[in-house]
Write an enzyme that holds these catalytic residues in place. Structure first.
Site, PDB file in Angstrom:
ATOM      1  N   HIS A   1       0.862  -1.183   0.000  1.00  0.00           N
ATOM      2  CA  HIS A   1       0.000   0.000   0.000  1.00  0.00           C
ATOM      3  C   HIS A   1       0.896   1.230   0.000  1.00  0.00           C
ATOM      4  O   HIS A   1       2.027   1.200   0.491  1.00  0.00           O
ATOM      5  CB  HIS A   1      -0.868  -0.047   1.266  1.00  0.00           C
ATOM      6  CG  HIS A   1      -1.948   0.970   1.346  1.00  0.00           C
ATOM      7  ND1 HIS A   1      -1.718   2.287   1.686  1.00  0.00           N
ATOM      8  CD2 HIS A   1      -3.296   0.861   1.178  1.00  0.00           C
ATOM      9  CE1 HIS A   1      -2.854   2.947   1.724  1.00  0.00           C
ATOM     10  NE2 HIS A   1      -3.830   2.112   1.414  1.00  0.00           N
TER      11      HIS A   1
ATOM     12  N   LYS B   1     -10.925  -0.643  10.229  1.00  0.00           N
ATOM     13  CA  LYS B   1     -11.100  -1.826   9.395  1.00  0.00           C
ATOM     14  C   LYS B   1     -11.545  -3.051  10.199  1.00  0.00           C
ATOM     15  O   LYS B   1     -11.779  -4.120   9.628  1.00  0.00           O
ATOM     16  CB  LYS B   1      -9.799  -2.147   8.651  1.00  0.00           C
ATOM     17  CG  LYS B   1      -9.385  -1.094   7.627  1.00  0.00           C
ATOM     18  CD  LYS B   1      -8.153  -1.519   6.866  1.00  0.00           C
ATOM     19  CE  LYS B   1      -7.594  -0.405   6.003  1.00  0.00           C
ATOM     20  NZ  LYS B   1      -8.519   0.023   4.927  1.00  0.00           N
TER      21      LYS B   1
ATOM     22  N   GLN C   1      -4.688  -5.081   6.963  1.00  0.00           N
ATOM     23  CA  GLN C   1      -5.685  -5.974   6.368  1.00  0.00           C
ATOM     24  C   GLN C   1      -5.731  -7.328   7.066  1.00  0.00           C
ATOM     25  O   GLN C   1      -6.668  -8.095   6.875  1.00  0.00           O
ATOM     26  CB  GLN C   1      -5.373  -6.187   4.878  1.00  0.00           C
ATOM     27  CG  GLN C   1      -5.481  -4.947   4.017  1.00  0.00           C
ATOM     28  CD  GLN C   1      -6.913  -4.509   3.801  1.00  0.00           C
ATOM     29  OE1 GLN C   1      -7.852  -5.286   3.917  1.00  0.00           O
ATOM     30  NE2 GLN C   1      -7.097  -3.243   3.481  1.00  0.00           N
TER      31      GLN C   1
ATOM     32  N   ASP D   1       3.003  -4.280   8.100  1.00  0.00           N
ATOM     33  CA  ASP D   1       1.740  -3.573   7.888  1.00  0.00           C
ATOM     34  C   ASP D   1       0.642  -4.619   7.984  1.00  0.00           C
ATOM     35  O   ASP D   1       0.401  -5.380   7.041  1.00  0.00           O
ATOM     36  CB  ASP D   1       1.737  -2.893   6.519  1.00  0.00           C
ATOM     37  CG  ASP D   1       0.388  -2.267   6.177  1.00  0.00           C
ATOM     38  OD1 ASP D   1      -0.534  -2.318   7.017  1.00  0.00           O
ATOM     39  OD2 ASP D   1       0.246  -1.748   5.057  1.00  0.00           O
TER      40      ASP D   1
ATOM     41  N   CYS E   1      -4.832   2.611  -3.613  1.00  0.00           N
ATOM     42  CA  CYS E   1      -3.597   3.110  -2.995  1.00  0.00           C
ATOM     43  C   CYS E   1      -2.450   2.125  -3.178  1.00  0.00           C
ATOM     44  O   CYS E   1      -1.642   1.913  -2.270  1.00  0.00           O
ATOM     45  CB  CYS E   1      -3.814   3.412  -1.512  1.00  0.00           C
ATOM     46  SG  CYS E   1      -5.018   4.706  -1.198  1.00  0.00           S
TER      47      CYS E   1
END
Length: 418
Positions: free
Chosen positions: A131, A233, A210, A207, A375
């Protein structure tokens, strides 16, 4: 809700869906089919009620005030931190820093740790599926300090190509990578990547934006050095995210933003910082959002993250099979076919219809998907696409939502004359 995570037959998923007020709405007499959780999730009444109750009856400034209402508000704020730490199995709650979102958390790492420890000629390794939030901060550092960026490529089915990883990591100071792609759905082998980073003498930065909302997360088992993720999220409010870092690293890093709450003392000739995590939480913090974040964690825990993962694997398999069987070569779904190594993110190209047109037609049937570059423009260029349509699944979705998506695509076919 589920009390046994060993079987997905124990959860009443229709009751879960009923927890989300927006999904009970109708527009033009038809229900909302929300398939954009990869962007942001909907919020259950448990989170909404927790924030509303706090605002109505418990709100006060935290940390600095000694009166009872403020002390109770501080406890609620820190309770949110403890819940977040528990969810990801952090060793200590004080290693969890509240940020505005995962983007700010990754910027904090690149600016504070990277700005202190990296200089011209040092290398940072990223992957082609990142991302922008895990690319641009490092590019900004490269512009300022002359840091080299190296890239891990992808296989044809959208997984990381680790063939040359040892060479890419040779001499590198950090390996920063996603745990799950927001475009391909690919779940990366996080523990292996952390181990190989450490074997090369590099930090491992994850990261997990998600990943955390959909999977059992154990950062101690990963052996990561930093992990970033967001509340919005995972059924919580926007405006708050989390950075977990090893205490020895956080202790050694300079503050990212200066001002109130992050100081121990200020004199005319300088200042000293408060301990971690306050050191990185300057100004009035997102108090209400921290309460909501904690409530979201408790909501997810009441169902069970393993249960959520099983539900989404079943739903993702159904979606892949339904769409490919119905449309064959007319639809291209990017990413791995094996649901063991992918989450419920389905970025797709449909016939020769522009993804924004697909999204608009689906919206006429109340099917909410995202169209764009998500993104992740470098990845889009590798896919040979300016954009894709993306349907992303979560715990409140079911097979009827997948069927609604498949049926709505017929509407795009009719409108554009295929």
């Amino acid at each position: 809700m589920s009390t046994d995570t060993a079987s997905n037959t124990t959860t009443d998923w229709s009751a879960v869906r009923a927890d989300f007020p927006v999904l009970q709405r109708e527009i033009d007499g038809a229900p909302i089919v929300y398939l954009d959780s990869g962007n942001t999730s909907q919020k259950p009444r448990q989170v909404i009620d927790a924030m509303d109750e706090f605002l109505r009856n418990e709100y006060a400034p935290i940390n600095r005030s000694a009166y009872r209402l403020a002390a109770a508000a501080t406890d609620r704020y820190e309770g949110g931190r403890s819940a977040v730490a528990r969810l990801v199995n952090a060793p200590h709650a004080d290693e969890v820093v509240f940020t505005k979102n995962a983007t700010e958390a990754l910027n904090l790492i690149a600016s504070s740790w990277g700005g202190t420890n990296l200089s011209a000629g040092d290398a940072v390794v990223l992957t082609h599926m990142e991302h922008h939030a895990n690319i641009v901060p490092w590019q900004m550092l490269a512009e300022r300090a002359g840091v080299e960026i190296r890239w891990v490529p992808l296989t044809d089915d959208g997984q990381l190509d680790l063939t040359d990883l040892d060479n890419l990591l040779d001499g590198a100071k950090a390996f920063s990578f996603t745990a799950m792609s927001n475009v391909l759905g690919t779940i990366t082998p996080v523990a292996e990547l952390c181990r190989r980073a450490h074997d090369a003498g590099a930090l491992a930065i994850v990261d997990a934006c998600q990943y955390v909302p959909h999977n059992v997360t154990d950062i101690q088992a990963w052996d990561a050095d930093f992990v970033a993720f967001s509340s919005h999220k995972m059924c919580g409010p926007s405006g708050i995210g989390a950075l977990w870092g090893r205490m020895e690293l956080l202790d050694a890093m300079p503050p990212y933003i200066g001002g109130g709450n992050m100081i121990a003392d200020v004199k005319l000739d300088g200042f000293t910082t408060a301990p971690v995590p306050a050191k990185f939480e300057a100004g009035t913090p997102p108090i209400v959002e921290a309460v909501g974040f904690g409530a979201a964690v408790e909501y997810l825990e009441s169902i069970g993250m393993a249960e959520i993962r099983r539900h989404e694997m079943d739903l993702t398999r159904y979606a892949l099979d339904t769409l490919t069987e119905r449309y064959g070569d007319e639809i291209t779904i990017h990413g791995p076919d094996n649901v063991e190594v992918r989450g419920g993110v389905l970025s797709f190209a449909f016939r020769d219809i522009h993804p924004h047109d697909v999204s608009q037609v689906l919206d006429e049937r109340n099917v909410c998907v995202r169209a764009g570059h998500h993104c992740a423009k470098p990845l889009m260029r590798l896919l040979g696409a300016n954009a894709t349509a993306r349907a992303s699944l979560y715990l409140y979705n079911d097979r009827s939502d997948v069927d609604a998506l498949a049926d709505a695509l017929d509407g795009a076919t009719d409108i554009f004359g295929f």
